[in-house]
Enzyme design. Structure first.
Site, PDB file in Angstrom:
ATOM      1  N   HIS A  14      46.480  25.644  13.181  1.00 48.20           N
ATOM      2  CA  HIS A  14      46.695  24.281  12.672  1.00 48.20           C
ATOM      3  C   HIS A  14      47.087  23.340  13.812  1.00 48.20           C
ATOM      4  CE1 HIS A  14      48.233  21.235   9.722  1.00 48.20           C
ATOM      5  NE2 HIS A  14      49.009  20.943  10.750  1.00 48.20           N
ATOM      6  N   GLU A  15      48.019  23.783  14.645  1.00 48.15           N
ATOM      7  CA  GLU A  15      48.485  22.931  15.743  1.00 48.15           C
ATOM      8  C   GLU A  15      47.398  22.758  16.809  1.00 48.15           C
ATOM      9  OE1 GLU A  15      51.159  21.163  15.545  1.00 48.15           O
ATOM     10  OE2 GLU A  15      51.559  22.108  13.615  1.00 48.15           O
ATOM     11  N   HIS A  74      44.892  20.065  15.838  1.00 44.84           N
ATOM     12  CA  HIS A  74      45.274  18.680  16.135  1.00 44.84           C
ATOM     13  C   HIS A  74      44.830  18.298  17.545  1.00 44.84           C
ATOM     14  CE1 HIS A  74      47.428  17.514  12.577  1.00 44.84           C
ATOM     15  NE2 HIS A  74      48.301  18.510  12.665  1.00 44.84           N
TER      16      HIS A  74
END
Length: 290
Positions: free
Chosen positions: A142-143, A146
């Site tokens: 998820h990170e 980004h």
């Protein structure tokens, strides 16, 4: 500070053999053109690198950076090493990034990945949520998403547009309705903030789905994402989590992941050499007793 390097020839081979061109999994979409309004990409990357190094420097002064022999850091770097080969599918520039992973000795429940592949985890997110490797991969994916989708630069561009647009709207409203211009500016600021929050939610949804895709290709069970956010929600009821201040949780988020699960489960099964129709149930770990 250890950097994770991936052989450029291997990345090129993966691209040429179609690993990144597969139509399975979450579909790859074009990134927003508003990134261009957020500044030059190389300059943005240099600023991020400076901020990351400054953060590490301050943490070192407090003896809060895990050593290379720390078991949890070794674990994080091993998971990152499995995810990184699939990042270029979402951003070809990732093949040239100097990836690094660090662990901060803090009870804070948080993690992030800055532009250029600079990852940091806080020890609290690992211990307080009792994360499995699959769940760590979902957080990390998820990170990383980004950074891959350049959400920070896109957000900067969006903020520029919404701020200018809202100010124009405020000025027009003040002139038309004959109100104090300062009131118009205040209303414009509120409007800009509301638009920014909406954009942020869209970025979070994209990061969830891209993270699921990365994890599945690396052989991590994407169903761990559901368990992860359920854990986040449970812990957040008793102690608000910093992670959730910028990562809104809730039923809508989990529902969106479930809606796309059929796209990533076959990818995961293929990575594990399993029959997609006969995958064993996912088993999480219980939250630690408070």
């Amino acid at each position: 500070m250890k950097k994770l390097k991936l052989n450029a020839a291997l990345l090129a081979l993966l691209v040429c053999t179609g690993v990144y061109a597969q139509n399975d999994g979450i579909p790859v979409t074009s990134m927003s053109r508003l990134r261009g309004l957020g500044g030059d990409a190389s300059q943005f990357d240099q600023q991020s690198k400076l901020q990351y190094n400054q953060m590490l420097s301050e943490a070192h002064k407090k003896d809060a950076v895990a050593t290379d022999r720390n078991p949890q850091l070794i674990r994080l770097r091993a998971i990152a090493k499995r995810l990184i080969p699939f990042t270029a599918r979402w951003n070809p520039d990732a093949a040239k990034w100097q990836w690094e992973v660090n662990l901060l000795n803090s009870p804070t429940v948080n993690a992030f990945c800055m532009p250029g592949g600079r990852i940091a985890f806080y020890n609290g997110i690992l211990t307080k949520l009792n994360l499995t490797d699959d769940e760590v991969a979902m957080v990390m994916g998820h990170e990383i998403a980004h950074a891959l989708r350049e959400h920070a630069r896109e957000q900067a561009g969006k903020n520029t547009v919404t701020s200018v647009g809202a100010r124009i709207l405020g000025a027009v409203g003040s002139a038309y309705f004959g109100v104090d211009p300062r009131v118009g500016d205040a209303a414009a600021g509120m409007a800009a903030q509301g638009l920014a929050l909406k954009y942020s939610r869209g970025d979070e949804t994209e990061a969830d789905l891209v993270g699921m895709d990365l994890a599945a290709r690396a052989g991590f069970d994407p169903r761990a994402g559901i368990a992860l956010w359920q854990k986040m929600g449970s812990v957040n009821k008793s102690q608000p989590l910093p992670f959730l201040s910028t990562h809104p949780s809730g039923k809508d988020r989990i529902n969106e992941m479930n809606k796309n699960m059929h796209l990533v489960l076959p990818v995961y099964a293929k990575a594990k050499g399993l029959d997609p129709a006969a995958l064993p149930a996912y088993h999480s770990l219980a939250l630690p007793r408070s």
